[in-house]
Enzyme design. Structure first.
Site, mmCIF file in Angstrom:
data_model
loop_
_atom_site.group_PDB
_atom_site.id
_atom_site.type_symbol
_atom_site.label_atom_id
_atom_site.label_comp_id
_atom_site.label_asym_id
_atom_site.label_seq_id
_atom_site.Cartn_x
_atom_site.Cartn_y
_atom_site.Cartn_z
ATOM 1 N N VAL A 71 -26.840 8.401 -77.751
ATOM 2 C CA VAL A 71 -27.805 9.352 -77.199
ATOM 3 C C VAL A 71 -27.689 9.531 -75.680
ATOM 4 O O VAL A 71 -28.247 10.463 -75.121
ATOM 5 C CB VAL A 71 -29.249 8.941 -77.571
ATOM 6 C CG1 VAL A 71 -29.700 7.738 -76.739
ATOM 7 C CG2 VAL A 71 -30.219 10.096 -77.458
ATOM 8 N N TYR A 72 -26.953 8.643 -75.007
ATOM 9 C CA TYR A 72 -26.827 8.741 -73.540
ATOM 10 C C TYR A 72 -25.904 9.898 -73.180
ATOM 11 O O TYR A 72 -24.803 9.994 -73.687
ATOM 12 C CB TYR A 72 -26.247 7.459 -72.944
ATOM 13 C CG TYR A 72 -27.060 6.208 -73.118
ATOM 14 C CD1 TYR A 72 -28.397 6.242 -73.498
ATOM 15 C CD2 TYR A 72 -26.480 4.953 -72.916
ATOM 16 C CE1 TYR A 72 -29.124 5.076 -73.659
ATOM 17 C CE2 TYR A 72 -27.207 3.779 -73.067
ATOM 18 C CZ TYR A 72 -28.530 3.856 -73.455
ATOM 19 O OH TYR A 72 -29.251 2.695 -73.614
ATOM 20 N N SER A 73 -26.243 10.847 -72.307
ATOM 21 C CA SER A 73 -27.542 10.958 -71.665
ATOM 22 C C SER A 73 -28.147 12.329 -71.999
ATOM 23 O O SER A 73 -28.085 13.269 -71.220
ATOM 24 C CB SER A 73 -27.379 10.802 -70.157
ATOM 25 O OG SER A 73 -26.288 11.638 -69.725
#
Length: 315
Positions: free
Chosen positions: A52-54
Site C-alpha cells: 500500500v505504500y504510498s
C-alpha cells in the site's frame, strides 16, 4: 555490523530496519537509491515496505515503494541474498482490508513483480481481518511458502489475544504460525506492546520489528512545538505528541544527548534496541545525513541511568 536473529524465521536482520514508506513519498527515486546504497554499505541489510505504500500521496496508486526497491535491486551490484525484504498484504488497495486466500495469492504476485524478485523474505498480514478465519489466511501463506515465494510470515497490529488465537488455529490445522510481530512501539507509544503482547512474544520466541519507532519524526527532536510541523508531510501525525508527556520525553532526550553527544533519534532507537523482546526498530531517512544517524544508533550504548530516565519520562 552484528546481525540479530529474528525469532524462529531463520532470518538474520540488521539492528536497524529501513522503513521504505518514504520511497515515492518524501524521498524521490534518485534519493532512495542513494540511501539504499549507503544503508547496505554501512553493513545493514533489512528493508521494510508494504504493497500500500504510498497510496496516500496524491498521484500515487500504492506499490510505489515496492517498485522503487525493485528497480534498485535490479540495478544494484549486490546479490539478492544479501538483502532481507519485508513487505505486507491486507491493507486497502481498493478492495478494503482483507486477508482472504484468493486476495493474498494475487497480491503476492503483484508484490513480487514490483520488487522484481522471485521471493519475499518476510511477508506480513498488515492488519487483522475479523471476517477471515486465521486458518484461511495461514493456509494461503503455507501455499506460498511451499512454492518458495515467501520465506517467513508475520503479522502487524495484532494484540495478545488475537496473536494467541492465530497460534492456536495454526497448531490445530497443522499450518505455519506467525513468527514475527510488527507493533507500534516507541518512547511515547508504549501501551500497545508492553505487557501481555510483549510477554507472549518473549515466551513464544517471536521476532519483533517495531514501527513508528521515532513517532513519525517527533523523537528526532527537530520538532519542538506544533508550529515546527506546519506544512510538513508528517504534520498531522507529529502534532499529536505535543502534550505534557511528549515534552517530558524531549527533555529527557536532551539530557541524555548532553551526556552522550548522541542525537535524540539515535538515543530513541538505542532505547528500543535495549528493550526486552524487541529484535529491531524500523526507522526511515530521507537524506544521507539522517541515514548516518540511524547507523550510529545501532551501536550506541546507553547507561542504566539513561534508560531509567527515558523509561520514566515516557511512562
Amino acid at each position: 555490523m552484528e546481525m540479530r536473529r529474528l525469532g524462529k524465521t531463520g532470518l538474520s536482520i540488521s539492528p536497524i530496519v529501513f522503513g521504505g514508506n518514504v520511497f515515492g513519498w518524501t524521498a524521490d527515486e534518485k534519493t532512495s537509491f542513494a540511501i539504499l546504497d549507503a544503508f547496505f554499505d554501512a553493513g545493514l541489510n533489512t528493508i521494510d515496505t508494504a504493497d500500500v505504500y504510498s497510496a496516500w500521496v496524491p498521484g500515487n496508486k500504492g506499490g510505489d515503494s515496492e517498485e522503487i526497491i525493485g528497480r534498485w535491486l535490479k540495478q544494484s551490484r549486490m546479490s539478492r541474498d544479501k538483502a532481507v525484504i519485508v513487505t505486507k498484504v491486507g491493507s486497502d488497495m481498493g478492495q478494503g482490508k482483507t486477508l482472504k486466500e484468493p486476495y493474498i495469492l494475487k497480491a503476492v504476485e503483484d508484490s513480487l513483480r514490483r520488487l522484481q524478485t522471485d521471493h519475499i523474505d518476510l511477508y506480513l498480514s498488515h492488519w487483522p481481518d475479523a471476517d477471515t478465519p486465521h486458518e484461511e489466511t495461514l493456509g494461503a501463506f503455507a501455499k506460498l511458502k511451499q512454492q518458495g515465494k515467501i520465506r517467513a510470515i508475520g503479522c502487524s497490529n495484532y494484540d495478545a489475544a488475537l496473536l494467541q488465537a492465530s497460534f492456536d488455529a495454526a497448531e490445530k490445522a497443522g499450518l505455519p504460525r506467525y513468527e514475527v510481530l510488527q507493533p507500534e512501539y516507541n518512547l511515547y507509544a508504549r501501551a500497545s506492546f508492553e505487557g501481555p503482547i510483549a510477554e507472549l512474544c518473549i515466551r513464544q520466541d517471536i521476532g519483533v520489528i517495531t514501527y513508528f519507532s521515532l513517532a513519525a519524526g517527533f523523537l528526532t527532536g527537530k520538532y519542538r512545538n506544533k508550529a515546527d510541523t506546519a506544512g510538513r508531510a508528517r504534520e498531522g501525525r507529529v502534532s499529536q505528541y505535543f502534550d505534557a508527556k511528549g515534552l517530558r520525553i524531549l527533555a529527557a532526550l536532551d539530557e541524555v544527548s548532553a551526556e552522550t553527544g548522541a542525537k535524540p533519534a539515535e538515543i530513541s532507537l538505542a532505547w528500543l534496541l535495549r528493550k526486552q523482546g524487541v529484535t529491531a526498530p524500523i526507522a526511515s531517512a530521507t537524506s544521507l545525513s539522517q541515514l548516518e544517524s540511524l547507523v550510529k544508533s545501532a551501536t550506541l550504548a546507553l547507561s542504566h541511568e539513561a534508560m531509567a530516565l527515558l523509561d520514566e519520562a515516557g511512562a
